[in-house]
Write a protein that holds these residues in place. Structure first.
Motif, PDB file in Angstrom:
ATOM      1  N   ASP A   8      38.473  48.818  46.837  1.00 19.64           N
ATOM      2  CA  ASP A   8      38.733  49.614  45.624  1.00 19.64           C
ATOM      3  C   ASP A   8      37.412  49.804  44.888  1.00 19.64           C
ATOM      4  O   ASP A   8      36.628  48.864  44.763  1.00 19.64           O
ATOM      5  N   THR A  54      41.720  53.601  45.135  1.00 15.10           N
ATOM      6  CA  THR A  54      42.471  52.388  45.483  1.00 15.10           C
ATOM      7  C   THR A  54      42.816  52.472  46.960  1.00 15.10           C
ATOM      8  O   THR A  54      43.542  53.380  47.382  1.00 15.10           O
ATOM      9  N   THR A  55      42.269  51.548  47.714  1.00 16.46           N
ATOM     10  CA  THR A  55      42.452  51.611  49.160  1.00 16.46           C
ATOM     11  C   THR A  55      43.908  51.334  49.532  1.00 16.46           C
ATOM     12  O   THR A  55      44.598  50.582  48.827  1.00 16.46           O
ATOM     13  N   HIS A  65      45.694  59.916  39.518  1.00 13.93           N
ATOM     14  CA  HIS A  65      46.376  58.821  40.220  1.00 13.93           C
ATOM     15  C   HIS A  65      47.270  59.386  41.330  1.00 13.93           C
ATOM     16  O   HIS A  65      48.445  59.037  41.455  1.00 13.93           O
TER      17      HIS A  65
END
Ligand code: MG
Length: 253
Positions: free
Chosen positions: A96, A179-180, A207
């Motif tokens: 991340d 975000t992985t 997001h």
């Protein structure tokens, strides 16, 4: 009526007598966040950033094909795509992170659609070529193309919220929070990837939940990996190569 009014008064009185908690009861003092010195100017790296390209060399980058040292062009503080040498990616792998990257479409760009200033930032590279998760880089100034492949898109998955592109010849910025995706031991998806992107300071991905790797053909799907390089695309279009500068990343805890 009188009885009802009396009941109301009694209830209000009971409420007033309930003591409020002390303010200290909702104060948290630990853990204390680490001190980070912000960059002095907009876009400058903060004190805890890893410089991926600071204008001097491409030591942080390797060929995505065979992991030999990158052979794009470094001159005048810029990193410019050398199309014949293919995609490059970071030596380091990330999970991340927060990424800042600046790029410029040449002022004299020619071509149209996907053939006009095409590159890309693969937020996670999962193999050679274009394997991974691509945030599109493309001329977005009066250059119609499919909207889920325009600048600011997650390639063929998301339409950017707006078109915040500058004209060719002007420097542009991406600020990204990645975000992985995470996977179970059997390779199945545990939690998907998410991405938030600002293009030139304007929110274009909020997001966004990815459906898997970005694919040229077919529907996206996930394949397990744990940490990945960030990759830059040497696209095969015939337009003049684009340049990058001031690339930095902050791995998030
Ligand atoms: Mg591309």
């Amino acid at each position: 009526m009188l009885a009802a009014a009396g009941a109301w008064t009694a209830a209000a009185g009971a409420q007033q007598q309930t003591p409020l908690p002390q303010p200290e009861a909702t104060e948290i003092w630990q853990p204390v966040p680490a001190v980070v010195i912000p960059g002095e100017t907009a876009g400058a790296p903060p004190s805890d950033a890893i410089a991926l390209f600071d204008g001097k060399n491409e030591d942080e980058w390797v060929s995505a094909q065979d992991h030999t040292p990158a052979r794009w062009t470094v001159a005048d503080g810029l990193l410019t795509v050398a199309k014949n040498t293919g995609n490059i990616e970071t030596r380091r792998h990330f999970h991340d992170y927060q990424l800042h990257i600046e790029w410029r479409i040449p002022a004299d760009i020619a071509g149209s659609g996907q053939g006009r200033g095409n590159s890309g930032v693969f937020l996670a590279s999962t193999g050679p070529g274009d394997a991974g998760y691509e945030l599109q880089v493309l001329d977005g100034y009066k250059n119609p193309t499919y909207v889920n492949g325009m600048v600011g898109s997650i390639y063929k998955q998301s339409i950017p919220l707006v078109n915040a592109a500058r004209r060719p010849g002007e420097w542009q910025t991406y600020d990204v929070v990645w975000t992985t995706p995470r996977f179970n031991a059997d390779g199945s998806l545990k939690t998907p990837a998410y991405v938030t992107v600002f293009l030139n300071g304007v929110l274009v991905e909020d997001h966004f939940q990815l459906k898997g790797q970005t694919l040229y053909r077919g529907q996206p799907f996930y394949q397990a990996f744990d940490g990945a390089a960030i990759k830059l695309q040497a696209h095969g279009d015939k337009s003049a190569p684009i340049s990058f500068r001031n690339i930095w990343v902050r791995e998030l805890p």
